[in-house]
Design a protein around this motif. Structure first.
Motif, PDB file in Angstrom:
ATOM      1  N   ASP A   1       0.811  -1.216   0.000  1.00 45.44           N
ATOM      2  CA  ASP A   1       0.000   0.000   0.000  1.00 45.44           C
ATOM      3  C   ASP A   1       0.847   1.270   0.000  1.00 45.44           C
ATOM      4  N   ALA A   2       2.166   1.140   0.090  1.00 45.00           N
ATOM      5  CA  ALA A   2       3.031   2.316   0.155  1.00 45.00           C
ATOM      6  C   ALA A   2       2.810   3.186  -1.073  1.00 45.00           C
ATOM      7  N   ASN A   3       2.736   4.494  -0.866  1.00 46.05           N
ATOM      8  CA  ASN A   3       2.421   5.371  -1.985  1.00 46.05           C
ATOM      9  C   ASN A   3       2.957   6.775  -1.769  1.00 46.05           C
ATOM     10  N   ALA A   4       3.142   7.453  -2.869  1.00 44.17           N
ATOM     11  CA  ALA A   4       3.386   8.892  -2.881  1.00 44.17           C
ATOM     12  C   ALA A   4       2.175   9.513  -3.558  1.00 44.17           C
ATOM     13  N   ARG A   5       1.552  10.473  -2.890  1.00 45.68           N
ATOM     14  CA  ARG A   5       0.327  11.042  -3.438  1.00 45.68           C
ATOM     15  C   ARG A   5       0.314  12.557  -3.263  1.00 45.68           C
ATOM     16  N   ILE A   6      -0.602  13.174  -3.980  1.00 45.55           N
ATOM     17  CA  ILE A   6      -0.829  14.610  -3.860  1.00 45.55           C
ATOM     18  C   ILE A   6      -2.225  14.821  -3.302  1.00 45.55           C
ATOM     19  N   GLU A   7      -2.295  15.602  -2.231  1.00 43.82           N
ATOM     20  CA  GLU A   7      -3.575  15.994  -1.658  1.00 43.82           C
ATOM     21  C   GLU A   7      -3.878  17.422  -2.102  1.00 43.82           C
ATOM     22  N   PHE A   8      -5.040  17.605  -2.699  1.00 43.28           N
ATOM     23  CA  PHE A   8      -5.458  18.899  -3.248  1.00 43.28           C
ATOM     24  C   PHE A   8      -6.407  19.537  -2.246  1.00 43.28           C
ATOM     25  N   ARG A   9      -5.946  20.592  -1.551  1.00 49.04           N
ATOM     26  CA  ARG A   9      -6.605  21.074  -0.344  1.00 49.04           C
ATOM     27  C   ARG A   9      -7.368  22.407  -0.466  1.00 49.04           C
ATOM     28  N   PRO A  10      -7.415  23.066  -1.614  1.00 49.73           N
ATOM     29  CA  PRO A  10      -8.065  24.385  -1.634  1.00 49.73           C
ATOM     30  C   PRO A  10      -9.584  24.374  -1.622  1.00 49.73           C
ATOM     31  N   LEU A  11     -10.225  23.249  -1.932  1.00 46.49           N
ATOM     32  CA  LEU A  11     -11.657  23.269  -2.241  1.00 46.49           C
ATOM     33  C   LEU A  11     -12.530  23.219  -1.000  1.00 46.49           C
ATOM     34  N   PRO A  12     -13.559  24.069  -0.925  1.00 41.72           N
ATOM     35  CA  PRO A  12     -14.539  23.988   0.164  1.00 41.72           C
ATOM     36  C   PRO A  12     -15.519  22.859  -0.077  1.00 41.72           C
ATOM     37  N   GLY A  13     -16.272  22.502   0.974  1.00 43.77           N
ATOM     38  CA  GLY A  13     -17.370  21.569   0.798  1.00 43.77           C
ATOM     39  C   GLY A  13     -18.334  22.076  -0.257  1.00 43.77           C
ATOM     40  N   GLN A  14     -18.991  21.148  -0.953  1.00 44.58           N
ATOM     41  CA  GLN A  14     -19.859  21.483  -2.075  1.00 44.58           C
ATOM     42  C   GLN A  14     -21.325  21.186  -1.754  1.00 44.58           C
ATOM     43  N   PRO A  15     -22.250  21.755  -2.527  1.00 47.36           N
ATOM     44  CA  PRO A  15     -23.674  21.591  -2.208  1.00 47.36           C
ATOM     45  C   PRO A  15     -24.190  20.166  -2.260  1.00 47.36           C
ATOM     46  N   THR A  16     -23.646  19.327  -3.169  1.00 48.49           N
ATOM     47  CA  THR A  16     -24.157  17.961  -3.314  1.00 48.49           C
ATOM     48  C   THR A  16     -23.014  16.993  -3.538  1.00 48.49           C
ATOM     49  N   VAL A  17     -23.299  15.715  -3.363  1.00 42.09           N
ATOM     50  CA  VAL A  17     -22.293  14.685  -3.622  1.00 42.09           C
ATOM     51  C   VAL A  17     -21.891  14.688  -5.082  1.00 42.09           C
ATOM     52  N   LYS A  18     -22.846  14.883  -5.976  1.00 39.79           N
ATOM     53  CA  LYS A  18     -22.515  14.891  -7.403  1.00 39.79           C
ATOM     54  C   LYS A  18     -21.511  15.987  -7.720  1.00 39.79           C
ATOM     55  N   ASP A  19     -21.673  17.144  -7.110  1.00 37.63           N
ATOM     56  CA  ASP A  19     -20.712  18.230  -7.330  1.00 37.63           C
ATOM     57  C   ASP A  19     -19.356  17.890  -6.725  1.00 37.63           C
ATOM     58  N   THR A  20     -19.371  17.256  -5.558  1.00 32.05           N
ATOM     59  CA  THR A  20     -18.125  16.860  -4.908  1.00 32.05           C
ATOM     60  C   THR A  20     -17.361  15.859  -5.764  1.00 32.05           C
ATOM     61  N   VAL A  21     -18.047  14.832  -6.243  1.00 34.69           N
ATOM     62  CA  VAL A  21     -17.408  13.817  -7.073  1.00 34.69           C
ATOM     63  C   VAL A  21     -16.922  14.429  -8.382  1.00 34.69           C
ATOM     64  N   SER A  22     -17.617  15.453  -8.859  1.00 35.91           N
ATOM     65  CA  SER A  22     -17.188  16.133 -10.076  1.00 35.91           C
ATOM     66  C   SER A  22     -15.795  16.728  -9.907  1.00 35.91           C
ATOM     67  N   PHE A  23     -15.516  17.307  -8.735  1.00 42.68           N
ATOM     68  CA  PHE A  23     -14.189  17.861  -8.501  1.00 42.68           C
ATOM     69  C   PHE A  23     -13.141  16.760  -8.361  1.00 42.68           C
ATOM     70  N   LEU A  24     -13.492  15.661  -7.697  1.00 39.86           N
ATOM     71  CA  LEU A  24     -12.557  14.543  -7.630  1.00 39.86           C
ATOM     72  C   LEU A  24     -12.239  14.036  -9.033  1.00 39.86           C
ATOM     73  N   ALA A  25     -13.254  13.895  -9.869  1.00 41.97           N
ATOM     74  CA  ALA A  25     -13.059  13.407 -11.234  1.00 41.97           C
ATOM     75  C   ALA A  25     -12.204  14.379 -12.045  1.00 41.97           C
ATOM     76  N   ALA A  26     -12.485  15.685 -11.907  1.00 39.60           N
ATOM     77  CA  ALA A  26     -11.718  16.674 -12.660  1.00 39.60           C
ATOM     78  C   ALA A  26     -10.259  16.667 -12.231  1.00 39.60           C
ATOM     79  N   PHE A  27     -10.021  16.650 -10.921  1.00 42.85           N
ATOM     80  CA  PHE A  27      -8.646  16.662 -10.437  1.00 42.85           C
ATOM     81  C   PHE A  27      -7.895  15.413 -10.890  1.00 42.85           C
TER      82      PHE A  27
END
Length: 511
Positions: A346-372
């Motif tokens: 499970d060892a990994n190097a990753r990037i955490e993208f921290r600027p985004l606020p909570g979003q109005p809906t799950v669909k919008d939240t997943v949209s940002f995960l997908a875009a990133f």
């Protein structure tokens, strides 16, 4: 005899920060050795997410109930039931999704896991008369309290300052009792007047944090470069925090001034102003990286805030470098490299993208995960020329997005090398590349476009959650409502809309 919270804080205070820093540097050498061995490399990319919420009264008794939407403290027993983690404030709760391979099934699993956890949380919190709100900043304090009282209330226990409404996680209280962060902690934002003796004002904010694990750790600097270039444009789409609780604004400032001078994303200002000092800029837009070893050295050499004692006898893979792992917790850059993993596989190097606020809906939240994730997959692989955008311009884009949201003048370089400040050209290119990245990971064209549809809607209609809130509040004020009522009634409308759309709807349905 059980230790009190003050005892545990004092225990941390007894840890020698110089010895802690020295051990972190030694651990960094272990990490770099493991990097050379390929220990953090994987055959696949992986995605995940952290998702923060605050609790609010659900207004079950009547739509005009005075407690409707008021902030609530989450009973400690609920965390085990809903499988969420405690966060800084007693009103906070955080979900962390299971890492999934970045492919069509992994993306579907992320979306399903978020909805499943939230449905369970809704079922459990309903009996308490509360709901978990996905948002950027709360604005309605607990019933019978002011926001100022809630955020500043503290006691001194045998010389240790304890914030009354803060979680009992010792590191949060230790931050308020260290020389590295001197009180008062001041929120530096337009027309706001708030000082506290603890870091409790940070609990105003909630976020989503997409994670992307690249398959080769050596590629981290290149992905980091692109993450910094997309930070401003993605934040401009996601802004959701134009207001503070009304009672913490300066006396005598009129509503029009507050609305005109409001940032679209005050969450950034809160985090930076509360935790940064003249001597240590802990929360910042980070510089570019040249090598993955440089990322390791930056984390190890970052200013020590809370030296946390660690156990060298753990059996996790990353217990080989426990002090370095502990330093991740106070390395608060808006784009953060992380090295870890419970096992070698499970060892990994990753990037955490921290600027985004909570979003109005799950669909919008997943949209940002997908875009990133799509952009992290596509841009480095195809050598997109936006990496030639100089760092100072990327930083300027970021803070322009903080202030102006989608009205910001952002600079971009398109796939064909054209420099532009045209909003439509920028997002046509950015979202096309995000879609291509999703498709290269195995998503169908239709699925990729479905994931990104909420963001396209925002561009096409020039609307964000922050602009929605500002427009609603402005309309209420024009109709004669006092400023404080307008802000809080707008938040109630937000919570009511979210009640119906969080799991299955989209912000686009709110118009």
């Amino acid at each position: 005899m059980d230790q009190t919270l003050a005892d545990r804080v004092r225990e941390l205070q007894s840890v020698d920060p110089d010895a802690f820093a020295q051990q972190a540097a030694q651990d960094a050498e272990v990490v770099k050795s493991l990097l050379r061995e390929g220990a953090f490399d994987n055959h696949r990319s992986v995605v995940g997410m952290e998702y923060e919420f605050y609790a609010a009264a659900d207004g079950r008794w009547a739509e005009n109930d005075a407690t409707d939407g008021t902030l609530m403290r989450v009973p400690r027993r609920l965390f085990d039931l809903i499988d969420f983690e405690k966060e800084l404030g007693l009103h906070n709760a955080e979900m962390t999704t299971s890492p999934q391979p970045f492919n069509s099934y992994g993306m579907a699993a992320q979306s399903a896991e978020i909805r499943s956890h939230l449905q369970n949380a809704r079922d459990c919190t309903k009996a308490e008369g509360m709901r978990l709100v996905s948002d950027g900043i709360w604005t309605i304090p607990p019933a019978g309290e002011t926001a100022r009282e809630y955020l500043t209330d503290s006691v001194v226990d045998d010389g240790v300052r304890i914030a009354v409404n803060m979680s009992d996680a010792v590191r949060y209280h230790a931050m308020s009792n260290t020389d590295a962060i001197d009180p008062p902690m001041t929120v530096d934002a337009p027309n706001v007047d708030l000082e506290a003796d603890t870091v409790m004002p940070e609990s105003l904010i909630t976020s989503i944090q997409p994670h992307y694990q690249m398959s080769r750790a050596a590629d981290l600097p290149r992905h980091h470069t692109y993450a910094l270039r997309i930070a401003g444009p993605l934040l401009a789409l996601g802004v959701n925090a134009p207001f503070f609780p009304p009672d913490i604004y300066e006396d005598g400032v009129d509503a029009e001034t507050i609305l005109d001078e409001a940032y679209m994303e005050h969450r950034i200002a809160v985090f930076e102003s509360v935790l940064n000092t003249d001597d240590a800029e802990k929360v910042a837009f980070p510089a570019d990286l040249d090598t993955v070893e440089e990322a390791v050295d930056r984390i190890a050499g970052d200013d020590v805030v809370v030296p946390i004692p660690t156990d060298d006898d753990g059996e996790r893979f990353d217990d080989q470098f426990p002090t370095f792992r502990a330093k991740h917790g106070t390395y608060w850059r808006w784009v953060r490299p992380v090295f870890g993993g419970s096992t070698r596989s499970d060892a990994n190097a990753r990037i955490e993208f921290r600027p985004l606020p909570g979003q109005p809906t799950v669909k919008d939240t997943v949209s940002f995960l997908a875009a990133f994730a799509g952009l992290m997959q596509q841009l480095p692989r195809h050598g997109h020329p936006v990496d030639e955008l100089d760092w100072a311009t990327a930083e300027s884009n970021f803070y322009e997005a903080v202030r102006e949201g989608l009205d910001a003048d952002l600079h971009w370089i398109t796939a064909d090398g054209e420099r532009t400040t045209d909003t439509d050209d920028l997002y046509d290119d950015l979202l096309a590349n995000a879609s291509a990245g999703l498709q290269s990971a195995g998503c169908s064209t239709a699925a990729a476009e479905e994931y990104l549809a909420p963001l396209r809607h925002r561009v096409e209609n020039r609307v964000t959650p922050a602009s929605w809130k500002l427009d609603r509040a402005r309309g209420r004020i024009e109709d004669g409502e006092p400023f404080a009522d307008a802000v809080q009634d707008t938040k109630r409308e937000y919570v009511h809309q979210q009640r119906e759309t969080l799991l299955q709807g989209a912000f686009a349905d709110w118009a």
